[in-house]
Scaffold this active site. Structure first.
Site, mmCIF file in Angstrom:
data_model
loop_
_atom_site.group_PDB
_atom_site.id
_atom_site.type_symbol
_atom_site.label_atom_id
_atom_site.label_comp_id
_atom_site.label_asym_id
_atom_site.label_seq_id
_atom_site.Cartn_x
_atom_site.Cartn_y
_atom_site.Cartn_z
ATOM 1 N N GLU A 193 39.020 44.071 38.168
ATOM 2 C CA GLU A 193 38.259 44.212 39.266
ATOM 3 C C GLU A 193 38.671 45.089 40.453
ATOM 4 O O GLU A 193 37.827 45.854 40.919
ATOM 5 C CB GLU A 193 37.136 43.186 39.664
ATOM 6 C CG GLU A 193 36.362 42.435 38.243
ATOM 7 C CD GLU A 193 37.224 41.711 37.305
ATOM 8 O OE1 GLU A 193 37.018 41.841 36.202
ATOM 9 O OE2 GLU A 193 38.184 40.970 37.770
ATOM 10 N N ASP B 290 32.839 36.127 31.608
ATOM 11 C CA ASP B 290 33.061 34.588 31.321
ATOM 12 C C ASP B 290 31.858 33.881 31.194
ATOM 13 O O ASP B 290 31.232 33.139 31.892
ATOM 14 C CB ASP B 290 33.856 33.951 32.177
ATOM 15 C CG ASP B 290 35.308 34.652 32.411
ATOM 16 O OD1 ASP B 290 35.756 35.198 31.412
ATOM 17 O OD2 ASP B 290 35.950 34.474 33.487
ATOM 18 N N ASP C 116 42.038 42.676 31.215
ATOM 19 C CA ASP C 116 41.375 41.742 32.176
ATOM 20 C C ASP C 116 41.507 41.603 33.572
ATOM 21 O O ASP C 116 42.499 42.298 33.984
ATOM 22 C CB ASP C 116 41.540 40.367 31.394
ATOM 23 C CG ASP C 116 40.283 39.102 31.730
ATOM 24 O OD1 ASP C 116 39.516 39.569 32.237
ATOM 25 O OD2 ASP C 116 40.521 37.897 31.330
#
Length: 893
Positions: free
Chosen positions: A435, A513, A432
Site C-alpha cells: 500500500e 484480509d 503483499d
C-alpha cells in the site's frame, strides 16, 4: 476554453493565478477535462494513461455555437454544452445528458503560494499537521482540488473501490432525504486489519472511477489523480451528484459517454488499458496458507489433492519460507532444496507462488539492501537525502522508490534465475503489503512528506505506489522468461493487494484480509462487482476467509461461490486451523471437490472472457444490468439480491445465508433477469425458469447456476489433476436456446501461455439458428488495442494446418514442451454438444454436410458430477473441431 481564475478567498498574494482548462474529445466517445495551474507545475499522474496513443484518437470539436454565454461543441454523437457563468459543462450523448461537470459549483483549486511568515491559529494544519506522533511538514502548503459531477435521472452509481459495502453506493450526505453513511468514501490505500463487512472506509486499493447506470444509458467518470481523495454521493429525486476532493494534483477527468455498459468499459480500456491476458493455468484453483511449514508440508498438501481427486494448479508460500524475511531467499532449515521442490510440483503440471513484499530488510549482510543503499534507490525522508527507515515484518526496513523507472528496472532484474537463487520458471510471485504498509507509520503507511525521485512528495502519488511495485515485479518475471525461454517466453503471474487505475494491465488483485463468516462471504460479491465495472475484473476474495475458522458448511458454500470468482484462491491466517479441502469430512469434501471440478470444466469459457477483457475491457463477473440494460427493476439496478452474471452466458445465485439448502425441498426466491420470454436453464438438471420473480430449488451440493437462453458456453468436462493435464482434452458445447431456437457464443484459442503469440490466436464463433449449428471465424483478435476488428470468414482448414499452425506455431526446441499437431487437433475436438431447449420427448438427429447422421440421446447430466434426471438432449462425438468451419442441422428423426 481560456483561463479559470483561482478562488483565493481574498488572499491578495494569489491574485492573477489562473488554471487553464481544456476540453478534449476522443473517437471512442470519451471526453476529457483538464485543469492545471499555470504558474506552478503540479504533480501529474504518469504511466496509467498512454497519452501518446490516446492523442492519436483525439477528434476535433465542431463549434456549433459560441457566444458570451457559452459554447456548444460537437464530436460525432457527443456534445459538450459549456456555460460560462456560472461555469459548468454538460456532456451529452445522442442529445441525452449523461453527466454535468460543476453542476453544484464545487470546482475549486487551492493555488500554490508562499508560506506566511506567521501562520494564524485559525489556519493551523494547513502548513503542518501532527497525527499519532507524526508531523507532516507540508512544504508546499495547501494545494487541494475539488470538483463535482452530477448524473441526471440516475439513482444508482457504482465503483470507487476498494471497500466492503453494497454494490450501489449509498448516500454520504443527507441532503437528498435519505439516511447517510457516516463519512465520505475515502480513497487512500491502507493496510486495514480485519476490515468490517459493511463500512465506507477505504481499503487496500483505490480507483477514482464511478459508473452511473439507468435503463438504456450507462456513463462513467474517472479522475486520474493518485493523492488522498474523498467522494460524497448524494441522491436526489432527479438524479445523483458526486462531490470529489483530493489533497493535491490536477483536474484530469474522463467522462465515458457510453451509451451502453460495454461501450463504457471499452472507452475506459482505450484510455487506461485492458486486462492483462492471464496464463491459462492461473485461472485454475490456488491453494495458499500463511504458512506451509517446509518441503515435506508442501509435498503432503500437493499429494493430498491427488489422493482426494481434487484438481488444483498453484501452491503458495507466505513470508515464513524466507531467511529472516529477506525476500527472494529461502530458510534452508525448512526449504533446503527449493528447486527440487518446485520441479516435483511442476512435473504434475502445476506451479508455485512465493511472496515478495516491498519492505527491504535493513541488513548489511543482505545483498539486496546493501546494493539498494549504495545506489540510492530507496524512498527518502522529508529532507530528500536520508533513506526512509520504517518498520514491517523484518523489523527495520526501507522501501524502493519504484516510482523511478530506473529503480523498477533494477528491481526487475533481481527476478532472473541467476539472481533469485532457488527459483525456477514455474515460480511466480505475490506482492503483499504494498500500500505500502509501514507498521510504525501514520495510519500504518508512509508519511506524506517523504520524497521520491524529482523531489516529489509521497502525498501526490501514494495510491500508485503499490501499482508501481506490482509493475516492476511483473516486468521481472517477463524478463526472466524472455532470457531463459527465448523460443516461447511465458506470461508472468503476479498477484497484488494494493492497486490503482492501470493495475488491470499488470495482473490480478484480491480483496485482502477478510474473515470466515457469512457476512464476508456475502459482501465479496458487491466488492468484486465494484472492481469489475471499474476496469479491474481479474480479482477474487480469499475462499474460506483469511481470519477465523470456518465450519464445513461455510467453507463449502465459499468454494461453491469462489468457483465463479475470476481469481480463485483459498487462503488462511497463520493462527487458523488447517483447512485443506479434504479435512472437513463428508459431505463437505465431496461438495468442495465438485465445486473445484466445476471451475475446471468452465476454463475454456473463462479464458474466452479474459480474451474479451484484454481487448475490450469487458468484465468477467458482471452485474445483471450489464447484460439486461433496459431492465429498470430496483432489485436489478441496486444489485440487492446479489445475483450476478459470469460473462453473458451464466447466471450465478450465491447462497450466503447459513443452513439454506440443507433440508430436502429447500427453495429461495430470486428475480430472474429479463422478461417472461427470457429462458434460464438450470446447470444441474436443465429445468427452465423464466425472467421475473421465481422460486428455485437450493441444495447443499452446489449454488444455483443457470445457462442463459440464447448463449453457447464451451467447456472441458473430463476430470483431471490440473489445467495442463486438460490441454488436449476435447470440448463440450452447451447450447442454451432462446424462445426462437437461436443461440451464439465465442471460444478463444491460443496456446494459453505465450507472452506474445503474434497472429497465433483465433476467436471462433459458434451459433445456432433455424436448426443449424455452425462454427466459423468471428473477429481478428487485436492484442491489447482495446477493440476487435472485423475480419473475413476463413475457409475450412485441415487439422494439421491453418488455425493450429497459427495458434501453436512451430514446436519449440530444448526443454520446452513440444506440441504435436495431432494432439493439438484433439484438444480442439468437440466430443459432446448438450442442447437445452430441444424437446426431450421427441426424437431428433444431427445431419452433417457430408451426409452423416447421428441421433441425439438423453443427456445424463448438464454439469459433470451433478448427475440428475435432465430434460436435455446430447449429440455425442460429432467429429467436428473448433478450429475448423463446419455446420450441422438438427432435424426430427
Amino acid at each position: 476554453l481560456g483561463d479559470a481564475a483561482a478562488s483565493t478567498g481574498g488572499d491578495v498574494a494569489n491574485a492573477g493565478v489562473y488554471f487553464p482548462l481544456s476540453l478534449l474529445a476522443y473517437a471512442s466517445g470519451a471526453v476529457r477535462i483538464k485543469m492545471e495551474e499555470r504558474n506552478h507545475q503540479r504533480y501529474t499522474v504518469r504511466d496509467v494513461v498512454d497519452d501518446a496513443s490516446l492523442s492519436s484518437t483525439q477528434v476535433a470539436w465542431h463549434v456549433a455555437k459560441n457566444d458570451n454565454a457559452g459554447a456548444e461543441l460537437v464530436a460525432g454523437q457527443v456534445k459538450a454544452v459549456v456555460k460560462y457563468s456560472p461555469f459548468k459543462v454538460e456532456i451529452m450523448r445522442n442529445d441525452n445528458t449523461v453527466a454535468v461537470f460543476n453542476d453544484l459549483q464545487k470546482l475549486h483549486m487551492e493555488a500554490r503560494r508562499p508560506k506566511p511568515a506567521e501562520v494564524p491559529n485559525d489556519v493551523s494544519g494547513l502548513w503542518s499537521e501532527t497525527f499519532n506522533g507524526h508531523t507532516d511538514s507540508k512544504p508546499e502548503g495547501p494545494t487541494s482540488v475539488s470538483l463535482d459531477v452530477s448524473f441526471p435521472d440516475v439513482q444508482n452509481v457504482y465503483g470507487l473501490p476498494e471497500r466492503a459495502t453494497s454494490f450501489s453506493l449509498k448516500d454520504t450526505t443527507s441532503g437528498g432525504g435519505k439516511a447517510a453513511v457516516s463519512e465520505p468514501y475515502r480513497l487512500y490505500n491502507l493496510d486495514v486489519f480485519e476490515y468490517l463487512h459493511e463500512s465506507p472506509f477505504g481499503l487496500y486499493g483505490s480507483i477514482p472511477y464511478v459508473v452511473a447506470h439507468k435503463p438504456g444509458q450507462t456513463a462513467g467518470v474517472f479522475w486520474l489523480n493518485a493523492a488522498e481523495m474523498y467522494v460524497d454521493v448524494e441522491h436526489y429525486t432527479k438524479g445523483t451528484s458526486t462531490h470529489w476532493y483530493a489533497e493535491s494534483g490536477i483536474v484530469d477527468l474522463f467522462v465515458f459517454t457510453g451509451p451502453t455498459a460495454s461501450d463504457v468499459m471499452r472507452q475506459y480500456a482505450v484510455a487506461a488499458g485492458g486486462t492483462a491476458m492471464p496464463p491459462l493455468w492461473s485461472l485454475g484453483y490456488h491453494q495458499c496458507r500463511w504458512n506451509y511449514r517446509d518441503e515435506a508440508d508442501v509435498r503432503m498438501v500437493d499429494g493430498g489433492f491427488d489422493e482426494h481427486d481434487i484438481p488444483y494448479d498453484v501452491l503458495w508460500l507466505d513470508i515464513e519460507h524466507t531467511d529472516g524475511k529477506r525476500y527472494m531467499t529461502w530458510d534452508d532449515r525448512f526449504f533446503p532444496n527449493p528447486v527440487k521442490m518446485q520441479e516435483e510440483v511442476t512435473e504434475k503440471g502445476r506451479h508455485m507462488v512465493c511472496i515478495v513484499d516491498p519492505h527491504v530488510k535493513r541488513d548489511d549482510n543482505y545483498a539486496t539492501h546493501r546494493e539498494a543503499q549504495q545506489k540510492g534507490l530507496y524512498v527518502k525522508k522529508s529532507d530528500g537525502t536520508s533513506d526512509f527507515d520504517g518498520w514491517c515484518w523484518p523489523g527495520s526496513s526501507s522501501y524502493l522508490d519504484v516510482t523511478d523507472a530506473g529503480v523498477r528496472s533494477w528491481w526487475s532484474d533481481k527476478f532472473s534465475l541467476a539472481n533469485y537463487k532457488g527459483s525456477t520458471n514455474s515460480l511466480h510471485i505475490w506482492n503483499d503489503m504494498n500500500e505500502p504498509s509501514v507498521f510504525n507509520g501514520p495510519e500504518i503507511t508512509m508519511q506524506k512528506d517523504l520524497k521520491h525521485k524529482g523531489n516529489v512528495e509521497h502525498r501526490h502519488l501514494h495510491n500508485m505506489y503499490g501499482y508501481y511495485y506490482h509493475l516492476a515485479t511483473r516486468d521481472g518475471l517477463a524478463k526472466r522468461s524472455v532470457a531463459s525461454q527465448p523460443k516461447r517466453p511465458e506470461r508472468p503471474f503476479v498477484l497484488s493487494r494494493a492497486f490503482f487505475a492501470g493495475t488491470q494491465k499488470v495482473g490480478p488483485i484480491w480483496t485482502g484480509d477478510n474473515t470466515a463468516d457469512w457476512n464476508h462471504l456475502q459482501v465479496s460479491v458487491p466488492m468484486l462487482l465494484a472492481l469489475s465495472v471499474t476496469g479491474l475484473p481479474w480479482s477474487g476474495a480469499d475462499v474460506g476467509g483469511f481470519f477465523g475458522n470456518p465450519d464445513g458448511q461455510l467453507l463449502a458454500r465459499w468454494y461453491q461461490l469462489g468457483v465463479y470468482y475470476p481469481f480463485f484462491r483459498g487462503h488462511a491466517h497463520l493462527d487458523t486451523k488447517r483447512r485443506e479441502p479434504w479435512l472437513f469430512g463428508e459431505p463437505y469434501t465431496s461438495n468442495i471437490r465438485q465445486a473445484i471440478r466445476t471451475r475446471y470444466t468452465l476454463l475454456p469459457y473463462l479464458y474466452t472472457l479474459f480474451a474479451e477483457a484484454h481487448t475490450d475491457g469487458a468484465p468477467i463477473m458482471r452485474p445483471v444490468w450489464y447484460e439486461f440494460e433496459n431492465d429498470g427493476k430496483d432489485v436489478v439496478l441496486s444489485g440487492a439480491d446479489n445475483l450476478f452474471m459470469l460473462g453473458p452466458g451464466l447466471l450465478v445465485v450465491p447462497v450466503t445465508t447459513e443452513n439454506v439448502g440443507l433440508a430436502p425441498g429447500d427453495t429461495m426466491e430470486i428475480n430472474a433477469p429479463g422478461s417472461s420470454s427470457q429462458l434460464w436453464y438450470s446447470a444441474e438438471d436443465g429445468a427452465v425458469v423464466r425472467g421475473g420473480n421465481v422460486r428455485i430449488p437450493v441444495k447443499d451440493s452446489a449454488v444455483p447456476a443457470y445457462y442463459r437462453g440464447g448463449t453457447i458456453v464451451a467447456r472441458k468436462d473430463r476430470a483431471r489433476r490440473s489445467s495442463r493435464a486438460m490441454t488436449f482434452d476435447p470440448h463440450t458445447l452447451v447450447v442454451a436456446l432462446d424462445t426462437s431456437g437461436s443461440a451464439s457464443g465465442r471460444v478463444f484459442l491460443d496456446d494459453g501461455i505465450s507472452q506474445d503469440t503474434g497472429s497465433n490466436r483465433a476467436m471462433r464463433r459458434v451459433a445456432m439458428s433455424g436448426g443449424t449449428l455452425s462454427c466459423g471465424g468471428d473477429e481478428a483478435h487485436v492484442w491489447g488495442k482495446g477493440t476487435y476488428t472485423p475480419a473475413a470468414e476463413p475457409s475450412p482448414e485441415p487439422a494439421s494446418q491453418g488455425v493450429i499452425g497459427r495458434v501453436f506455431g512451430t514446436p519449440p526446441a530444448s526443454k520446452e514442451v513440444a506440441l504435436n499437431a495431432d494432439d493439438v487437433a484433439r484438444g480442439m475436438e468437440v466430443e459432446r454438444v448438450i442442447f437445452l431447449g430441444i424437446p426431450a420427448n421427441k426424437a431428433f438427429k444431427a445431419v452433417f454436410a457430408d451426409g452423416r447422421e447421428e441421433a441425439l440421446v438423453k443427456s445424463p447430466y448438464i454439469t459433470p458430477g451433478l448427475e440428475a434426471t435432465t430434460s436435455a438432449l446430447t449429440l455425442r462425438t460429432p467429429g467436428v473441431r473448433l478450429h475448423q468451419d463446419w455446420q450441422l442441422r438438427i432435424v426430427a428423426a
